[in-house]
Design an enzyme around this catalytic site. Structure first.
Site, PDB file in Angstrom:
ATOM      1  N   GLY A 124      -8.361   2.439  -0.419  1.00  9.94           N
ATOM      2  CA  GLY A 124      -8.772   3.790  -0.772  1.00  9.94           C
ATOM      3  C   GLY A 124     -10.243   3.808  -1.182  1.00  9.94           C
ATOM      4  N   GLY A 126     -11.889   3.132  -3.922  1.00  2.58           N
ATOM      5  CA  GLY A 126     -12.378   1.962  -4.649  1.00  2.58           C
ATOM      6  C   GLY A 126     -12.599   0.785  -3.715  1.00  2.58           C
ATOM      7  CB  THR A 147      -5.118   6.805  -0.740  1.00  2.00           C
ATOM      8  OG1 THR A 147      -4.603   7.475  -1.893  1.00  2.00           O
ATOM      9  CG2 THR A 147      -6.002   7.776   0.013  1.00  2.00           C
ATOM     10  CB  ILE A 148       0.288   8.141  -1.583  1.00  2.00           C
ATOM     11  CG1 ILE A 148      -0.120   8.010  -3.048  1.00  2.00           C
ATOM     12  CG2 ILE A 148       1.064   6.924  -1.105  1.00  2.00           C
ATOM     13  CD1 ILE A 148       1.049   8.142  -4.015  1.00  2.00           C
ATOM     14  CG  ASP A 149      -3.890   9.481  -4.536  1.00  3.07           C
ATOM     15  OD1 ASP A 149      -2.683   9.563  -4.779  1.00  3.07           O
ATOM     16  OD2 ASP A 149      -4.655   8.696  -5.128  1.00  3.07           O
ATOM     17  N   GLY A 192      -1.419  11.806  -7.179  1.00  3.20           N
ATOM     18  CA  GLY A 192      -2.456  12.426  -6.341  1.00  3.20           C
ATOM     19  C   GLY A 192      -3.837  12.343  -6.949  1.00  3.20           C
ATOM     20  NE  ARG A 193      -7.312   8.151  -7.449  1.00  9.36           N
ATOM     21  CZ  ARG A 193      -8.453   7.565  -7.173  1.00  9.36           C
ATOM     22  NH1 ARG A 193      -9.154   7.042  -8.144  1.00  9.36           N
ATOM     23  NH2 ARG A 193      -8.874   7.464  -5.949  1.00  9.36           N
ATOM     24  CG  LEU A 293      10.721   6.865  -7.723  1.00  8.19           C
ATOM     25  CD1 LEU A 293      11.551   8.020  -8.255  1.00  8.19           C
ATOM     26  CD2 LEU A 293      11.624   5.775  -7.156  1.00  8.19           C
ATOM     27  NE  ARG A 295       1.257   2.874  -5.411  1.00  7.89           N
ATOM     28  CZ  ARG A 295       0.672   2.568  -6.577  1.00  7.89           C
ATOM     29  NH1 ARG A 295      -0.034   3.481  -7.217  1.00  7.89           N
ATOM     30  NH2 ARG A 295       0.781   1.370  -7.088  1.00  7.89           N
TER      31      ARG A 295
HETATM   32  O1  F6P Z   1      -4.198   6.199  -5.874  1.00  3.78           O
HETATM   33  C1  F6P Z   1      -2.827   6.024  -5.747  1.00  3.78           C
HETATM   34  C2  F6P Z   1      -2.128   6.258  -7.053  1.00  3.78           C
HETATM   35  O2  F6P Z   1      -0.742   6.157  -6.825  1.00  3.78           O
HETATM   36  C3  F6P Z   1      -2.485   7.576  -7.746  1.00  3.78           C
HETATM   37  O3  F6P Z   1      -1.822   8.672  -7.173  1.00  3.78           O
HETATM   38  C4  F6P Z   1      -2.096   7.266  -9.165  1.00  3.78           C
HETATM   39  O4  F6P Z   1      -2.830   8.039 -10.083  1.00  3.78           O
HETATM   40  C5  F6P Z   1      -2.441   5.815  -9.305  1.00  3.78           C
HETATM   41  O5  F6P Z   1      -2.476   5.270  -8.004  1.00  3.78           O
HETATM   42  C6  F6P Z   1      -1.434   5.034 -10.143  1.00  3.78           C
HETATM   43  O6  F6P Z   1      -1.890   3.745 -10.304  1.00  3.78           O
HETATM   44  P1  F6P Z   1      -1.014   2.572 -10.961  1.00  3.78           P
HETATM   45  O7  F6P Z   1      -0.223   1.946  -9.851  1.00  3.78           O
HETATM   46  O8  F6P Z   1      -2.034   1.651 -11.529  1.00  3.78           O
HETATM   47  O9  F6P Z   1      -0.135   3.178 -11.996  1.00  3.78           O
END
Ligand code: F6P
Length: 368
Positions: A124, A126, A147-149, A192-193, A293, A295
């Site tokens: 994604g 980063g 990215t799922i976002d 979804g950040r 869930l 992801r």
């Molecule tokens: O960027 C993908 C994501 O699943 C975001 O939607 C979410 O805010 C973040 O990653 C959660 O990250 P972690 O796996 O560190 O809890």
């Protein structure tokens, strides 16, 4: 150009997304057809930065056998991490404080030692920012947007998004019957950040009554009024979908915390909105947090196909000598765009988009 390539490496970085294994398989099989060797780097770039931490030295040889039967599997056979970015690596200083250190030179050096001619960086914003730094240091890099976002610019969609939305919509569907049976307000929090793509798509497809997204600060009283209006029309239940990054007009996002070398963690909006709605409407409310869930599990057919297309296209980019680029979907084709433009901005939901207009015309409230 392809005759200069003998060995490529693949890394998967950031939060996992369904379809990563399909990309890996497509890259490996396409590369083997070109006569190239493939190396897989463990856990983002940790396999290169901390090789001693891995029994296999942090890098695995990827053969036809290594990628057999993985297209439909969630996760990543290489492992991933969203901590310890090589360009902001948490390091303990002599003063006992933690600092972020740029270790990208070391990374470029390790790739040279391993005689890697090109790197496929799947990730994604980063991970692609790291890929861009490596590219500026002379590493031949091709990025693959994951990215799922769905918040990456320059590509119409990222793989992982369709799987997340499909699952979220199914959850919203399931919540309708229990909400109706109990005359409750159900608030569904989705990931979804800072972008509202998952909430918007799942909310519209799942026929939510209100959708709260980061792009539109909400007024909780407006959301409560929507719940009351429904009750007046004899509909004593309501479904609200809230993106984790949504926030009230006069308030902040709900943040769980932030550690060094990590992005801030969002979460908590579901319970916050549910509590406020209970108070304002007097109705029984429940919050459901879908979280990780979204992801997990097998990628949808759409995500598998996109991931396979992206993986093959990444190998084509290498063969054509197109580096410092990212593969991107611009229907009906997959083409190559500069990595620098892909990471230059976040792709948020355009408020005049067709899906937004549709939602408004269906009477869905955004709390504005
Ligand atoms: O960027 C993908 C994501 O699943 C975001 O939607 C979410 O805010 C973040 O990653 C959660 O990250 P972690 O796996 O560190 O809890």
């Amino acid at each position: 150009m392809s005759q200069t390539i003998r060995r490529i490496a693949i890394s998967t970085g950031g939060g996992d997304a369904p379809g990563l294994n399909a990309v890996i398989r497509a890259v490996v099989l396409s590369a083997l057809q070109s006569g190239w060797e493939c190396l897989g780097i463990r856990d983002g770039y940790n396999g290169l930065m901390n090789p001693g931490a891995f029994p296999d030295g942090g890098v695995m040889n990827l053969t036809r056998d290594s990628v057999r039967g993985i297209t439909h599997l969630g996760g990543t056979i290489l492992g991933t991490t969203n901590r310890g970015s090589p360009i902001a690596y948490p390091t303990l200083g002599d003063d006992g404080q933690w600092y972020e250190r740029d270790r990208s030179d070391e990374l470029a050096e390790r790739l040279k030692e391993l005689e890697v001619d090109a790197l496929v960086a799947i990730g994604g914003d980063g991970s692609l920012a790291i890929a861009n730094v490596l590219s500026e240091k002379g590493v031949r890099v091709v990025g693959v947007p994951k990215t799922i976002d769905n918040d990456l610019a320059e590509t119409v969609v990222t793989f992982g998004f369709d799987t997340a939305v499909s699952f979220a919509a199914e959850c919203v569907d399931r919540l309708h019957s229990t909400a109706e049976a109990h005359d409750r307000v159900m608030v569904v929090e989705v990931m979804g950040r800072y972008a509202g793509w998952i909430a918007l798509y799942a909310g519209v497809a799942g026929t939510a009554d209100a959708i709260l997204i980061p792009e539109i600060p909400y007024d909780i009283e407006t959301v409560a009024e929507r719940v009351r209006q429904r009750a007046e029309r004899g509909r004593d239940f309501a479904i609200i979908v809230a993106a984790e990054g949504a926030h009230p007009v006069d308030g902040e996002r709900s943040v769980v915390g932030k550690s060094i070398g990590q992005q801030e963690r969002l979460g908590g909006i579901g319970h916050r909105v549910a509590d406020q709605l209970a108070e304002l409407t007097g109705k029984e409310t429940r919050a459901v947090v879908l979280g990780h869930l979204l992801r997990g599990g097998s990628p949808t057919t759409r995500d598998r196909l996109l991931a396979l297309r992206f993986g093959s296209a990444a190998v084509r980019a290498i063969a054509q000598g197109c580096f410092g680029c990212m593969v991107a979907l611009d229907p009906p084709t997959v083409h190559f765009v500069p990595l620098s433009s892909a990471i230059a901005r976040m792709k948020t939901v355009p408020l005049d988009s067709d899906t937004m207009l549709t939602a408004r015309e269906l009477g869905i409230s955004f709390g504005d």
